[in-house]
Design a protein around this motif. Structure first.
Motif, PDB file in Angstrom:
ATOM      1  N   SER A  33       0.818  -1.209   0.000  1.00  0.00           N
ATOM      2  CA  SER A  33       0.000   0.000   0.000  1.00  0.00           C
ATOM      3  C   SER A  33       0.854   1.263   0.000  1.00  0.00           C
ATOM      4  O   SER A  33       2.019   1.243   0.398  1.00  0.00           O
ATOM      5  CB  SER A  33      -0.914   0.005   1.228  1.00  0.00           C
ATOM      6  N   ARG A  34       0.238   2.338  -0.442  1.00  0.00           N
ATOM      7  CA  ARG A  34       0.893   3.649  -0.441  1.00  0.00           C
ATOM      8  C   ARG A  34      -0.021   4.646   0.265  1.00  0.00           C
ATOM      9  O   ARG A  34      -1.163   4.837  -0.147  1.00  0.00           O
ATOM     10  CB  ARG A  34       1.179   4.120  -1.867  1.00  0.00           C
ATOM     11  N   PRO A  35       0.452   5.301   1.306  1.00  0.00           N
ATOM     12  CA  PRO A  35      -0.390   6.267   2.023  1.00  0.00           C
ATOM     13  C   PRO A  35      -0.632   7.514   1.187  1.00  0.00           C
ATOM     14  O   PRO A  35       0.135   7.834   0.270  1.00  0.00           O
ATOM     15  CB  PRO A  35       0.431   6.588   3.281  1.00  0.00           C
ATOM     16  N   ALA A  36      -1.709   8.212   1.507  1.00  0.00           N
ATOM     17  CA  ALA A  36      -2.034   9.441   0.773  1.00  0.00           C
ATOM     18  C   ALA A  36      -0.916  10.468   0.910  1.00  0.00           C
ATOM     19  O   ALA A  36      -0.543  11.154  -0.046  1.00  0.00           O
ATOM     20  CB  ALA A  36      -3.353  10.019   1.298  1.00  0.00           C
ATOM     21  N   VAL A  37      -0.378  10.580   2.113  1.00  0.00           N
ATOM     22  CA  VAL A  37       0.750  11.484   2.354  1.00  0.00           C
ATOM     23  C   VAL A  37       1.914  10.634   2.834  1.00  0.00           C
ATOM     24  O   VAL A  37       1.939  10.168   3.972  1.00  0.00           O
ATOM     25  CB  VAL A  37       0.395  12.547   3.413  1.00  0.00           C
ATOM     26  N   GLY A  38       2.861  10.397   1.946  1.00  0.00           N
ATOM     27  CA  GLY A  38       3.990   9.534   2.260  1.00  0.00           C
ATOM     28  C   GLY A  38       4.996  10.210   3.165  1.00  0.00           C
ATOM     29  O   GLY A  38       5.127  11.426   3.198  1.00  0.00           O
ATOM     30  N   THR A  39       5.727   9.392   3.909  1.00  0.00           N
ATOM     31  CA  THR A  39       6.771   9.874   4.810  1.00  0.00           C
ATOM     32  C   THR A  39       8.056   9.128   4.506  1.00  0.00           C
ATOM     33  O   THR A  39       8.043   7.909   4.348  1.00  0.00           O
ATOM     34  CB  THR A  39       6.372   9.653   6.279  1.00  0.00           C
ATOM     35  N   SER A  40       9.152   9.839   4.454  1.00  0.00           N
ATOM     36  CA  SER A  40      10.435   9.211   4.185  1.00  0.00           C
ATOM     37  C   SER A  40      10.971   8.541   5.446  1.00  0.00           C
ATOM     38  O   SER A  40      10.749   9.019   6.565  1.00  0.00           O
ATOM     39  CB  SER A  40      11.438  10.257   3.691  1.00  0.00           C
ATOM     40  N   LEU A  41      11.664   7.415   5.248  1.00  0.00           N
ATOM     41  CA  LEU A  41      12.315   6.770   6.383  1.00  0.00           C
ATOM     42  C   LEU A  41      13.449   7.631   6.937  1.00  0.00           C
ATOM     43  O   LEU A  41      13.792   7.535   8.116  1.00  0.00           O
ATOM     44  CB  LEU A  41      12.869   5.397   5.968  1.00  0.00           C
ATOM     45  N   LEU A  42      14.038   8.437   6.070  1.00  0.00           N
ATOM     46  CA  LEU A  42      15.162   9.282   6.481  1.00  0.00           C
ATOM     47  C   LEU A  42      14.631  10.657   6.859  1.00  0.00           C
ATOM     48  O   LEU A  42      14.697  11.618   6.100  1.00  0.00           O
ATOM     49  CB  LEU A  42      16.182   9.390   5.346  1.00  0.00           C
ATOM     50  N   ASN A  43      14.086  10.731   8.051  1.00  0.00           N
ATOM     51  CA  ASN A  43      13.615  12.020   8.539  1.00  0.00           C
ATOM     52  C   ASN A  43      13.696  12.009  10.051  1.00  0.00           C
ATOM     53  O   ASN A  43      13.802  10.960  10.687  1.00  0.00           O
ATOM     54  CB  ASN A  43      12.178  12.296   8.093  1.00  0.00           C
ATOM     55  N   GLY A  44      13.633  13.160  10.634  1.00  0.00           N
ATOM     56  CA  GLY A  44      13.692  13.245  12.087  1.00  0.00           C
ATOM     57  C   GLY A  44      15.060  12.852  12.604  1.00  0.00           C
ATOM     58  O   GLY A  44      16.089  13.388  12.190  1.00  0.00           O
ATOM     59  N   ASP A  45      15.081  11.864  13.502  1.00  0.00           N
ATOM     60  CA  ASP A  45      16.330  11.490  14.170  1.00  0.00           C
ATOM     61  C   ASP A  45      17.175  10.521  13.361  1.00  0.00           C
ATOM     62  O   ASP A  45      18.365  10.343  13.646  1.00  0.00           O
ATOM     63  CB  ASP A  45      16.010  10.862  15.534  1.00  0.00           C
ATOM     64  N   PHE A  46      16.566   9.822  12.384  1.00  0.00           N
ATOM     65  CA  PHE A  46      17.313   8.842  11.591  1.00  0.00           C
ATOM     66  C   PHE A  46      17.718   9.480  10.264  1.00  0.00           C
ATOM     67  O   PHE A  46      16.880   9.718   9.392  1.00  0.00           O
ATOM     68  CB  PHE A  46      16.466   7.592  11.343  1.00  0.00           C
TER      69      PHE A  46
END
Length: 528
Positions: free
Chosen positions: A446-459
């Motif tokens: 599945s693909r969410p309506a608003v995707g989020t990158s794994l490389l964000n925030g603390d990682f």
């Protein structure tokens, strides 16, 4: 006091140094004092439960020994007087007494563990059910403490008691020595779960400082810290972020996270065991092996023979075999032979034992439905693989699949790793809806309506780079360990090469590890 805390970095060198300075006949006493200091440093209240388990186990074992001595003396004094029936009756009476002693203490200690660990879980489920049928009945939710390591030292204590009942060895006569066996500080928090005949004599006998033990022990501790703070804690940043809002990530990203978590939990748990084993080896004490490169397993059954080995062997020796060979298990086999196909019927006692073992394994890990389903999941996989083994063998023969072909072995390893990763989703998720939601997203990609990158925030990208490199080192070491003893191989190298390796590993832990002096990341299995 955790292994990755500043307190332990101060405690262990002092304890190890003093251990070799005290008179050898008092070394075990010093080890007992050190172990209780280590354990009670976390919370003085925990000591009540440890002492209670130790005391009940000690006196129960003594009682078992007294009954055995009474039986021997009675039969010896009446040799030639008792008939066979009278001798059998004497043995039966003594066996019945011993069973009652063991049953009482096992129920008491596992009852304490179950109450502390599962009462609130049962209360919550009962209250939910009562509310659903509009009943006013309800159970209270109590403020209970779960002592650190209680699952581990309870299993170790009950294993000792059952072995004494079986006559494997006589009961320990010194309560302080039994207390040391159950509280030895490197293993009390997360194991490995020791056996009395393997570990106890090592704890009580004197040890002189040995350079090789110290060297190999420190090497293993350093490797354990590398696994924990460089690999596991960095992976935990990504995993925690994703599971906190998994709906924001695609199925592919969740699949990657599942793999990362499999690496995290292995590095975390095996890292702890390496530190514990290394600390014990420094003092000349060898702990039982708890891991044997589990991700190279070709079947799920093999995986569990290589993962948390001491827990698996405990369940096998004290639960699976007694259940499978019990009257209930044997009667189930007889029933199966009358009503089912012979191949299925002969496996019914084993299926009975495996079902209980894996339900218990799930419950052992935690008081929540996702842990129970986690245990049931593996139980079903192992039972189905056992039942379908003849079918798979016929298919492989028809397809001319050679079991030793590299490609076939690689496929089996990959298949097993995939199944294990699915199981770890159940393990890591906070609840069943989250686990099933993650699995659904992975299988549907599945693909969410608003995707989020794994490389964000603390990682960050840097964290990803360090994680990939350190995991590559972990994989390379695991592959090399299949062919050679790396510690002995390293010992044969020049001083310059050895110290280059040591310094590189130590600097990696200090500069690449996720470290915090104020709030070190807990080991995952501390909660169990």
């Amino acid at each position: 006091m955790t292994f990755n805390s500043l307190n332990f970095f101060l405690f262990f060198p002092a304890a190890a140094m003093l251990y070799f300075l005290v008179p050898q006949k008092y070394q075990w006493v010093f080890l007992l004092i050190s172990s209780y200091f280590f354990y009670l440093f976390a919370n003085m209240k925990f000591g009540f439960f440890l002492i209670s388990t130790t005391a009940t186990t000690f006196f129960a074992a003594k009682a078992l020994g007294a009954v055995s001595d009474y039986q021997k003396i009675t039969l010896l004094q009446n040799k030639g007087v008792f008939s066979k029936e009278q001798a059998k009756e004497c043995k039966a009476i003594c066996k019945s007494r011993k069973k009652r002693i063991v049953a009482a203490v096992v129920i008491l200690n596992f009852g304490i563990l179950a109450f502390l660990k599962y009462f609130n879980f049962l209360s919550a489920n009962f209250n939910f059910f009562a509310k659903s049928i509009h009943s006013s009945a309800g159970l209270p939710v109590l403020k209970l403490i779960l002592p650190l390591g209680i699952s581990f030292y309870t299993f170790q204590a009950m294993g000792y008691l059952i072995d004494v009942y079986r006559g494997k060895y006589p009961p320990e006569q010194n309560p302080a020595k039994l207390a040391l066996f159950l509280s030895f500080f490197p293993q009390i928090m997360e194991g490995p779960i020791g056996r009395y005949d393997d570990l106890a004599h090592q704890l009580y006998e004197p040890h002189e400082f040995d350079y090789d033990n110290a060297k190999y022990g420190l090497q293993l501790m350093l490797w354990g810290y590398f696994k924990k703070v460089v690999i596991a804690d960095r992976a935990g940043i990504l995993v925690n972020t994703v599971y906190s809002s998994y709906q924001s990530y695609s199925g592919f990203q969740l699949a990657i996270t599942a793999v990362v978590y499999a690496i995290q939990i292995y590095a975390d748990f095996s890292g702890y065991i390496d530190i514990a084993t290394g600390a014990a080896q420094f003092m000349g004490i060898r702990l039982a092996q708890n891991f044997n490169r589990p991700y190279f397993s070709k079947t799920v059954s093999e995986f569990w023979r290589r993962w948390h080995i001491t827990l698996g062997t405990w369940f096998k020796d004290y639960l699976f075999y007694p259940l499978s060979l019990s009257k209930a298990g044997l009667n189930l086999g007889k029933f199966g032979r009358k009503h089912f196909h012979a191949d299925f019927a002969k496996n019914l006692p084993a299926i009975f034992g495996l079902s209980i073992v894996w339900l218990t394994t799930g419950l052992w890990h935690g008081a929540d439905w996702h842990y129970i389903v986690y245990g049931v999941y593996y139980g079903l996989l192992i039972i189905l693989s056992m039942l379908c083994k003849p079918v798979f063998e016929k298919i492989n023969n028809r397809l001319n699949v050679h079991p030793e072909q590299f490609g076939w072995k690689l496929f089996r390893v990959a298949r097993t790793f995939f199944l294990v990763c699915l199981g770890f989703i159940l393990f890591r998720a906070d609840n069943l809806p989250t686990a099933f939601g993650v699995m659904r997203s992975i299988f549907l990609m599945s693909r969410p309506a608003v995707g989020t990158s794994l490389l964000n925030g603390d990682f960050t990208k840097t964290d990803l780079l360090f994680f990939v490199l350190s995991t590559g080192i972990l994989l390379a070491v695991s592959l090399l360990q299949r062919k050679m003893n790396l510690r002995e191989t390293l010992a044969q190298k020049s001083t310059a090469v050895r110290w280059a390796v040591y310094c590189t590993a130590a600097l990696s832990v200090v500069f690449l590890g996720v470290l915090s002096s104020n709030d070190p990341t807990q080991f995952i299995y501390f909660q169990f």
